[in-house]
Every structure is written in C-alpha cells, then in structure tokens.
Design a protein around this motif. Structure first.
Motif, short mmCIF file in Angstrom:
data_model
loop_
_atom_site.label_atom_id
_atom_site.label_comp_id
_atom_site.label_asym_id
_atom_site.label_seq_id
_atom_site.Cartn_x
_atom_site.Cartn_y
_atom_site.Cartn_z
N ASP A 9 37.56 30.83 17.47
CA ASP A 9 38.14 31.92 18.40
C ASP A 9 38.28 32.45 19.60
O ASP A 9 37.24 33.12 19.26
N VAL A 10 38.45 32.34 20.47
CA VAL A 10 37.97 32.62 22.00
C VAL A 10 38.95 34.37 21.93
O VAL A 10 40.48 34.06 21.61
N ALA A 11 38.28 35.19 21.44
CA ALA A 11 38.89 36.86 22.09
C ALA A 11 40.06 36.59 22.81
O ALA A 11 39.53 36.64 23.95
N SER A 12 41.53 36.61 22.54
CA SER A 12 42.45 36.80 23.57
C SER A 12 41.86 35.94 25.33
O SER A 12 41.01 36.44 26.14
N PHE A 24 43.69 48.15 23.25
CA PHE A 24 44.37 48.06 22.82
C PHE A 24 44.74 47.46 21.47
O PHE A 24 44.60 47.38 20.18
N ARG A 25 44.94 45.66 21.75
CA ARG A 25 44.72 44.77 20.51
C ARG A 25 43.77 45.03 20.04
O ARG A 25 43.62 44.01 18.59
N ASP A 68 44.22 28.37 22.05
CA ASP A 68 42.73 29.66 21.82
C ASP A 68 41.83 29.23 20.65
O ASP A 68 40.97 29.97 20.65
N GLY A 69 41.91 28.59 19.39
CA GLY A 69 41.44 28.09 18.62
C GLY A 69 41.13 26.84 18.16
O GLY A 69 41.86 25.41 18.64
N ILE A 74 33.35 36.08 28.12
CA ILE A 74 34.04 35.35 27.35
C ILE A 74 33.90 35.33 25.47
O ILE A 74 32.24 35.29 24.96
N ASP A 75 34.38 36.09 24.50
CA ASP A 75 33.96 35.96 23.10
C ASP A 75 34.81 35.59 22.09
O ASP A 75 35.20 35.36 22.23
N VAL A 76 33.38 34.64 21.79
CA VAL A 76 33.60 33.59 20.81
C VAL A 76 34.03 34.54 19.46
O VAL A 76 33.12 34.66 18.67
N GLU A 77 34.68 33.98 18.12
CA GLU A 77 34.73 34.44 16.98
C GLU A 77 34.95 33.33 15.32
O GLU A 77 35.89 32.82 16.63
#
Length: 475
Positions: free
Chosen positions: A141-144, A175-176, A257-258, A284-287
C-alpha cells in the motif's frame, strides 16, 4: 445512516439493519433476542413481557454502542467544518471542503474565484493479472497515495491564492496517519473498532481532496491538477508492479493505491519493502502491511481474502451483493472459504446442508427474506409501468397494496410464499412482517432454486479440477 457512510470505504457490512451492523461489530448480547421482528416480536409483546423488554433493551444498547463507535469522527468533523453535527454527516465531502475554503476566504476578505469550466480527465489505475486462488498473498500500500502526490508534487488549485488547500491537506493527512498507527497498536477490540472507523472516515475525506479538484461545483476546483494527480498515481503503481515482477514477485491485482502480490520464495518481506521504497520518490511511503493465507481473485475489484485467523474478507458487488438474501450471502461466504482452503469438493455437501435447512424450515424468515430500497416514488413507478419503461417489482407492488405512503428511500422486506401454481415472484411476494412462524408458508422450491442458481454461477470455481489448474500462485 452512519453505518452506510462507514461502509462507503469498507464495503464490509452485510446489511444496514441494526442487527446486521451490531453483529458485524460483535455488539449483540443475544442474536436470538436482538433479531426478534414481525409476528415473533408481536407475540413477545402480547404474551411474554420479559422477552419483549429484553428485546427493547437490546435494541437500545446496540444503538448506543453503534453511536459510540461510529459518531465520534463526525463529532470531530463538526468542530472542523462550518456545519452542525447533523449537517456534517449528510453533506458530501467535496461540499464540506468547499465550505472550508469559503469560510477562510471570507474571513480574510479575499475574493472568491468563479466556478471553473468542467472537463474530463483519466482516473486511477486498476488492473487484474491473475484469476483463481493464490496463496501467501501480501498487500502493498502507498500511504495516502493521492494526498501524498498532491503534497509532494504541488498539485494544488491554481486559483487558491491563500494556499488553504495545502495547509488543510497536511493537517488532515497527519491526523489520519496518527489514528491509523494507534489503531494498529491498540489491543482492545472496542477501541480498535473506534480508531478504525475514525481513520477510515478521514481516509475518505483525504481522498476527497483529490475528488474536490474535479468537483464541478467547487470554487477552487482544478481539472488540470486532478489529471496530473491520477497520471502520477498510475505511473507510480506501474513502476511498483514492474519492480515487483522483476524481482520474482507475482502481482495479482492493483486497485488505485494498493497491490496484492505473491512474494518470491525465501525473501525477508521487510527487505523487499525497503528495496521497493528506494525506487519511489521522496515523500511517497510504501507499506507492505498485510499478509493473507489465500486470495480468490474473481475479476477486477472483486476478490476474497483468507486471513491468518481464518476470517474471510470479501470485496466487490459480484461476490457480496446486498441484492442477495442472507442465506445466499452466507452460502457464498462459506463456499468461497472452502475454495480458498483448498476444499472445493466439499461445496456439494455445503449445498445439500443448506437445502436441508430450507426444506426443514429451520431458519427464521429474516434469513430468507429480501429487503429492497425504493428508488422511485410510487407515482413514478406507476407511470413507468404504464409506459412499459420497467418491469413490475415485488417491493413496489407490496408498497402499493399496503395503502401506506411509502417514499423513495423507504425499505420493504418481503419473502416469496408458496402458491398453488407457478406465478411471477412479485405476485407471490408477502411482507415479512406478515410472516407467521406457526404457519410457515415460504416457497421452499423457490429458495432452493435460488441456491442452485448461485452454485451454477460459480461452478467454475467449485470444480476441483479447474481450481487445481488455476492455483498456480501457490509459492
């Protein structure tokens, strides 16, 4: 209504009745008492005051618990947006965002731009690369994704001279992410559900900032910026897919996004994540955030996941349609679980078990009944029928026969009763509230036929030979 908005993002509720939602969140003290309706409830009122009181108390407690779970995020939003608590729930996300802009621009006595000229632009990237059953599936998942792209690459409305968009997006994204991190660390199920609802609400709101760019009624909409966001999103996801495939992974499906994929053998998933992150731009943060025992990929945006705990998660209307009766949804979920567990040969036994319960009339009518929401007024329905613009429908025919003033949005629950000769379903429909458990009259053959239609529809998945042939991603 809160449940419906919750399900916009999750698509996990079996229905929107109080009992459905309470069962989903494990809030029922007693499903038998909670589910009392119709003549059973009437009988409890007349002859069993204790059971009726328990049913009333159960309904109140479940409603309170659901409110405590789903309403806090909207209470917070009522403190953010220039709307009261009631209005903030029913207003669209883009409308709420527009109100934030207008409030701040008015406060600073700045002029408001004219509405832009709408134009079309290409949307997000979705694709499917494999159908069938895959094992050891991970989700990347790419965070937001869209908010991150907008912040990192300055995809903001050109007309926003005060740069309100940037500041709002930054605060809400933080916040999210904070709520999401707390949710993952939380051990208490009730608190975890609360944080899940909270972060999901703000996920929808965050993604609506992208939607606002293409909102025709938004004073600060920017269709060029919206097109740039989706273009960058598509490019990033395609780059990730190419990298995963080049490093021995097998991608199953990508959705906005995933990415769902099967990793290569003998690899540390954390190392895979770190190496993939190096290929992406800063910001761009990937999880790689979830692992599943199996995944049934049916078609684009329609799939099922088998969690490590044995829970089945179903996504997509083709596999989880609210147009199905509860017994059909239950059968479909159990059938899919058997397929993902590698036991398609047992589906026939499952089908026979369901037939036995239907023939022996073991289920309450709530399991067989169907609930439809009226989309048109009764007058409009009559006009369409008169003009041959639509077919007759059971819910509308029952509404007309009742003499009540039903309106669009009202729901009708009904079942199909047995008749001396075969007739159209709308002619044999009967209100669920009129069902008498002491003199059952449901059409057994009709419901068994619906069960068989479901088996036939998914026969390609239940054939053991076909399933074995499909199951090529069992790394």
């Amino acid at each position: 209504m809160l449940a419906q908005f919750y399900d916009v993002g999750m698509r996990s509720l079996a229905g929107f009745e109080r009992t459905d939602v309470a069962r989903h969140f494990a809030l029922c003290d007693s499903e038998q008492i909670s589910g009392l309706t119709g003549k059973e409830l009437q009988g409890a009122y007349v002859g069993d005051s204790e059971m009726f009181q328990r049913r009333a108390l159960c309904g109140v407690r479940e409603t309170r618990a659901l409110s405590d779970l789903l309403s806090p995020s909207y209470f917070i939003q009522a403190q953010i947006f220039p709307y009261n608590y009631q209005d903030v729930i029913v207003r669209g996300n883009a409308t709420r965002i527009n109100a934030l802009f207008l409030r701040e621009y008015f406060r600073q006595r700045h002029s408001i731009p004219e509405l832009p000229m709408p134009r079309a632009f290409e949307g997000g990237y979705t694709d499917i690369f494999f159908t069938g059953v895959a094992r050891n599936v991970w989700h990347c998942d790419v965070a937001s994704l869209y908010p991150s792209i907008m912040l990192q690459f300055d995809c903001f409305p050109a007309s926003d001279e005060l740069q309100i968009f940037r500041h709002l997006l930054t605060d809400l994204r933080n916040f999210r992410l904070d709520a999401k991190a707390k949710m993952r660390a939380e051990q208490d199920p009730a608190r975890q559900h609360h944080l899940h609802a909270l972060q999901n609400t703000f996920k929808i709101l965050l993604n609506s900032f992208y939607g606002y760019l293409g909102f025709a009624q938004g004073h600060f909409a920017d269709f060029d910026a919206a097109g740039r966001v989706t273009q960058m999103g598509r490019d990033l996801l395609k780059k990730m897919i190419e990298w995963l495939n080049a490093h021995g992974a097998q991608v199953i499906e990508v959705d906005t996004d995933g990415i769902y994929f099967v990793p290569p053998e003998n690899i540390d998933i954390n190392d895979l994540q770190k190496d993939l992150a190096k290929e992406l731009p800063a910001g761009i943060d990937v999880e790689i955030d979830e692992q599943f025992d199996a995944m049934l990929s049916y078609k684009a945006k329609n799939y099922a996941l088998l969690t490590k705990d044995g829970e089945v998660v179903i996504k997509g209307g083709a596999l989880k349609s609210r147009g199905l009766e509860k017994f059909q949804r239950a059968f479909l979920e159990q059938m899919i679980k058997l397929i993902m567990q590698g036991k398609p040969e047992i589906v026939g036994d499952l089908r026979n078990e369901f037939e036995r319960k239907i023939r022996n009339r073991e289920w309450k009518i709530e399991t067989l009944m169907k609930t439809d929401t009226l989309q048109d007024s009764l007058d409009k329905y009559r006009a369409k029928i008169a003009g041959s613009a639509r077919n007759r429908a059971a819910a509308y025919e029952l509404a007309l026969a009742s003499g009540r003033n039903y309106k669009p949005g009202d729901q009708i629950s009904y079942y199909i009763k047995a008749t001396p000769k075969k007739v159209a379903a709308y002619e044999a429909a009967k209100l669920a509230t009129e069902f008498d458990p002491e003199n059952r009259d449901e059409n057994v053959d009709y419901y068994i036929a619906k069960l068989d239609d479901l088996v036939k529809k998914f026969s390609g998945l239940t054939n053991p030979a076909a399933t074995a042939q499909q199951e090529t991603l069992a790394i």
